[in-house]
Design a protein around this motif. Structure first.
Motif, PDB file in Angstrom:
ATOM      1  N   MET A   1       0.837  -1.194   0.000  1.00 36.47           N
ATOM      2  CA  MET A   1       0.000   0.000   0.000  1.00 36.47           C
ATOM      3  C   MET A   1       0.877   1.250   0.000  1.00 36.47           C
ATOM      4  N   ASP A   2       0.436   2.276  -0.705  1.00 36.97           N
ATOM      5  CA  ASP A   2       1.110   3.559  -0.718  1.00 36.97           C
ATOM      6  C   ASP A   2       1.220   4.093   0.711  1.00 36.97           C
ATOM      7  N   LYS A   3       2.447   4.400   1.140  1.00 38.12           N
ATOM      8  CA  LYS A   3       2.655   4.838   2.516  1.00 38.12           C
ATOM      9  C   LYS A   3       1.969   6.166   2.823  1.00 38.12           C
ATOM     10  N   ARG A   4       1.618   6.917   1.782  1.00 38.48           N
ATOM     11  CA  ARG A   4       0.949   8.188   2.021  1.00 38.48           C
ATOM     12  C   ARG A   4      -0.531   7.997   2.346  1.00 38.48           C
ATOM     13  N   LEU A   5      -1.067   6.827   2.053  1.00 42.79           N
ATOM     14  CA  LEU A   5      -2.495   6.585   2.219  1.00 42.79           C
ATOM     15  C   LEU A   5      -2.775   6.077   3.630  1.00 42.79           C
ATOM     16  N   LEU A   6      -3.671   6.757   4.330  1.00 46.20           N
ATOM     17  CA  LEU A   6      -3.919   6.489   5.752  1.00 46.20           C
ATOM     18  C   LEU A   6      -5.372   6.129   6.008  1.00 46.20           C
ATOM     19  N   PHE A  27      -4.612  11.118   3.686  1.00 50.28           N
ATOM     20  CA  PHE A  27      -3.591  11.073   2.636  1.00 50.28           C
ATOM     21  C   PHE A  27      -2.523  12.083   3.002  1.00 50.28           C
ATOM     22  N   GLU A  28      -1.323  11.595   3.217  1.00 51.85           N
ATOM     23  CA  GLU A  28      -0.266  12.465   3.702  1.00 51.85           C
ATOM     24  C   GLU A  28       0.333  13.299   2.572  1.00 51.85           C
ATOM     25  N   THR A  29       0.134  14.586   2.651  1.00 53.10           N
ATOM     26  CA  THR A  29       0.744  15.534   1.730  1.00 53.10           C
ATOM     27  C   THR A  29       0.751  16.895   2.400  1.00 53.10           C
ATOM     28  N   LEU A  30       1.765  17.689   2.120  1.00 50.71           N
ATOM     29  CA  LEU A  30       1.817  19.023   2.707  1.00 50.71           C
ATOM     30  C   LEU A  30       0.836  19.973   2.032  1.00 50.71           C
ATOM     31  N   ASN A  31       0.403  19.654   0.825  1.00 48.30           N
ATOM     32  CA  ASN A  31      -0.530  20.529   0.123  1.00 48.30           C
ATOM     33  C   ASN A  31      -1.615  19.707  -0.562  1.00 48.30           C
ATOM     34  N   PRO A  32      -2.720  19.418   0.131  1.00 49.26           N
ATOM     35  CA  PRO A  32      -3.786  18.614  -0.464  1.00 49.26           C
ATOM     36  C   PRO A  32      -4.471  19.289  -1.649  1.00 49.26           C
ATOM     37  N   ASP A  33      -4.296  20.607  -1.800  1.00 46.62           N
ATOM     38  CA  ASP A  33      -4.905  21.291  -2.939  1.00 46.62           C
ATOM     39  C   ASP A  33      -4.318  20.836  -4.263  1.00 46.62           C
ATOM     40  N   ASN A  34      -3.187  20.149  -4.207  1.00 46.38           N
ATOM     41  CA  ASN A  34      -2.575  19.633  -5.435  1.00 46.38           C
ATOM     42  C   ASN A  34      -3.229  18.343  -5.918  1.00 46.38           C
ATOM     43  N   TYR A  35      -4.219  17.835  -5.179  1.00 45.43           N
ATOM     44  CA  TYR A  35      -4.818  16.544  -5.496  1.00 45.43           C
ATOM     45  C   TYR A  35      -6.336  16.658  -5.563  1.00 45.43           C
ATOM     46  N   ALA A  36      -6.915  15.743  -6.308  1.00 51.13           N
ATOM     47  CA  ALA A  36      -8.372  15.576  -6.327  1.00 51.13           C
ATOM     48  C   ALA A  36      -8.686  14.234  -5.684  1.00 51.13           C
ATOM     49  N   ARG A 282       8.600  22.518  11.330  1.00 53.25           N
ATOM     50  CA  ARG A 282       9.000  21.111  11.373  1.00 53.25           C
ATOM     51  C   ARG A 282       8.043  20.284  12.219  1.00 53.25           C
ATOM     52  N   PHE A 283       7.417  20.887  13.218  1.00 48.01           N
ATOM     53  CA  PHE A 283       6.525  20.112  14.076  1.00 48.01           C
ATOM     54  C   PHE A 283       5.298  19.656  13.300  1.00 48.01           C
ATOM     55  N   ARG A 284       4.735  20.537  12.474  1.00 48.05           N
ATOM     56  CA  ARG A 284       3.583  20.145  11.675  1.00 48.05           C
ATOM     57  C   ARG A 284       3.944  18.981  10.764  1.00 48.05           C
ATOM     58  N   ARG A 285       5.057  19.097  10.074  1.00 51.97           N
ATOM     59  CA  ARG A 285       5.458  18.055   9.140  1.00 51.97           C
ATOM     60  C   ARG A 285       5.757  16.752   9.869  1.00 51.97           C
ATOM     61  N   ASN A 286       6.525  16.828  10.960  1.00 53.78           N
ATOM     62  CA  ASN A 286       6.961  15.614  11.637  1.00 53.78           C
ATOM     63  C   ASN A 286       5.813  14.884  12.320  1.00 53.78           C
ATOM     64  N   VAL A 287       4.969  15.629  13.069  1.00 52.32           N
ATOM     65  CA  VAL A 287       3.868  14.975  13.771  1.00 52.32           C
ATOM     66  C   VAL A 287       2.907  14.336  12.787  1.00 52.32           C
ATOM     67  N   PRO A 292       1.291   8.777  11.864  1.00 47.44           N
ATOM     68  CA  PRO A 292       0.631   7.759  11.033  1.00 47.44           C
ATOM     69  C   PRO A 292       1.486   6.517  10.797  1.00 47.44           C
ATOM     70  N   LEU A 293       2.790   6.682  10.685  1.00 47.31           N
ATOM     71  CA  LEU A 293       3.655   5.517  10.530  1.00 47.31           C
ATOM     72  C   LEU A 293       3.558   4.617  11.756  1.00 47.31           C
ATOM     73  N   ALA A 294       3.524   5.224  12.938  1.00 46.06           N
ATOM     74  CA  ALA A 294       3.395   4.443  14.171  1.00 46.06           C
ATOM     75  C   ALA A 294       2.024   3.784  14.245  1.00 46.06           C
TER      76      ALA A 294
END
Length: 371
Positions: A1-6, A27-36, A282-287, A292-294
């Motif tokens: 499974m795609d690791k970005r998919l949660l 779905f893990e991404t810093l900018n969801p506006d780039n996706y549909a 960095r906290f937003r990105r890391n958390v 989700p990986l955990a």
């Protein structure tokens, strides 16, 4: 499974209560506006940011759903899940003893209150267990928590404490001397006078010997909040070990209890709130990356245990409007005011109600499936 998919394996819902799946939470991404995002299900509707559905009593049952994620180059990933919807009216008259163990998300008591309120509304005999009693704490001098309204607190109790991790419940033998009037600086309620974990003694002392029907454990934010590229494997391994130990010690003296391993939300999508609370992006990105990986590892460990379930809550909260906001100048000296989120990890009362509705829907499924 795609690791970005949660996407959770199962999403729980209740007739008469809105349920939500927010795409930027699954779905893990810093900018969801780039996706549909296309969420395919025979019920509900999709907006830009979410799928939502308020089931009727005729909409109960199990439904298959599929999420597809597209960018300008086409389909990037896809995943499926099941949606289980129950009618709370069918559980009227049933009884349930519930113990919730958690961190500040539980300590603030809004989502436990909403669980209690919904059970009362639908005639479910909920008895909440625990030594943290917000009704008693609300009026204490120096109290920092903004609890729900006083009339909603009677009968609500739990074991949630701000700043606590799984390790805290296992090891804190004495109350901290710093700011001792803050109740979250107490010793672990599960340790006896000798500093040993003794859930049987806890139940006898605090619950009249009653064994909970359901034990929900919602931890992880304080275990993993400091995770980064260098230490996330170490912190994740420690968190999983402590969660396993905590479960085993509780299960030893409550072998027939149903356990719910709660996957808490991992904070707002707004950088403004992370910047206000922590100063850095960095906290937003890391958390939002390492928690989700955990969670995937938690699902592997606990998903196959008898009477143990994964309880996803993270999908249900609005990451843009479900957290507190404040209005201020756009910049110093500006005559323009803007509204920004101001708390990265703790939802607004409305956001907490979204979590409470999702937790209630899981409890409803447990009540129905065990009847």
């Amino acid at each position: 499974m795609d690791k970005r998919l949660l996407i959770p394996q199962i999403i729980y819902g209740s007739a008469g209560i809105e349920m939500n799946v927010y795409f930027s939470n699954i779905f893990e991404t810093l900018n969801p506006d780039n996706y549909a995002f296309h969420f395919h299900c025979s019920c509900g509707s999709c907006c830009d940011e979410r799928w939502h559905f308020t089931p009727s009593t005729g909409s109960t049952g199990t439904f298959d759903a599929k999420l597809e994620v597209f960018d300008d180059n086409g389909l990037q990933t896809a995943g499926s899940c099941r949606i289980i919807i129950r009618d709370p009216a069918q559980s009227a008259g049933k009884k349930l003893k519930l113990l919730i163990i958690g961190d500040s998300l539980t300590d603030q008591s809004h989502y436990p209150v909403h669980i209690h309120t919904l059970c009362k509304q639908y005639g479910i005999g909920l008895e909440m267990l625990g030594t943290n009693i917000p009704e008693h704490l609300k009026s204490r001098p120096g109290q920092l928590i903004r609890y729900p309204e006083s009339e909603l607190l009677p009968g609500v109790r739990h074991e949630g404490y701000g700043g606590w991790s799984a390790a805290t419940f296992l090891t804190r033998r004495e109350a901290l001397k710093t700011n001792p009037f803050h109740h979250w600086h107490c010793a672990s309620p599960f340790l006896n006078a000798c500093g040993e974990f003794d859930f049987k003694e806890y139940l006898e002392k605090n619950c009249s010997g009653q064994i909970p029907d359901v034990i929900m454990i919602g931890l992880g934010t304080n275990d993993l909040g400091a995770a980064d590229e260098d230490n996330h494997k170490e912190l994740t391994a420690r968190f999983l070990e402590n969660m396993t130990t905590l479960y085993e010690k509780l299960h030893k003296d409550a072998p027939e209890a149903v356990f719910g391993i709660v996957l808490n939300p991992y904070g707002t999508a707004s950088q403004s709130a992370w910047g206000k609370n922590y100063g850095s992006s960095r906290f937003r990105r890391n958390v939002r990356h390492f928690m989700p990986l955990a969670y995937r590892e938690l699902e592997k460990i606990f998903g196959s245990k008898r009477n143990c379930y994964i309880v996803p809550l993270y999908h249900a909260i609005d990451p843009y409007h479900g957290y507190p906001e404040e209005t201020s100048e756009a910049f110093s000296g500006s005559n323009i005011t803007v509204t920004r989120q101001c708390n990265a990890l703790h939802p607004s009362p409305a956001g907490y109600r979204q979590l409470g509705a999702a937790a209630f829907s899981w409890l409803l499924d447990i009540l129905e499936s065990r009847s």
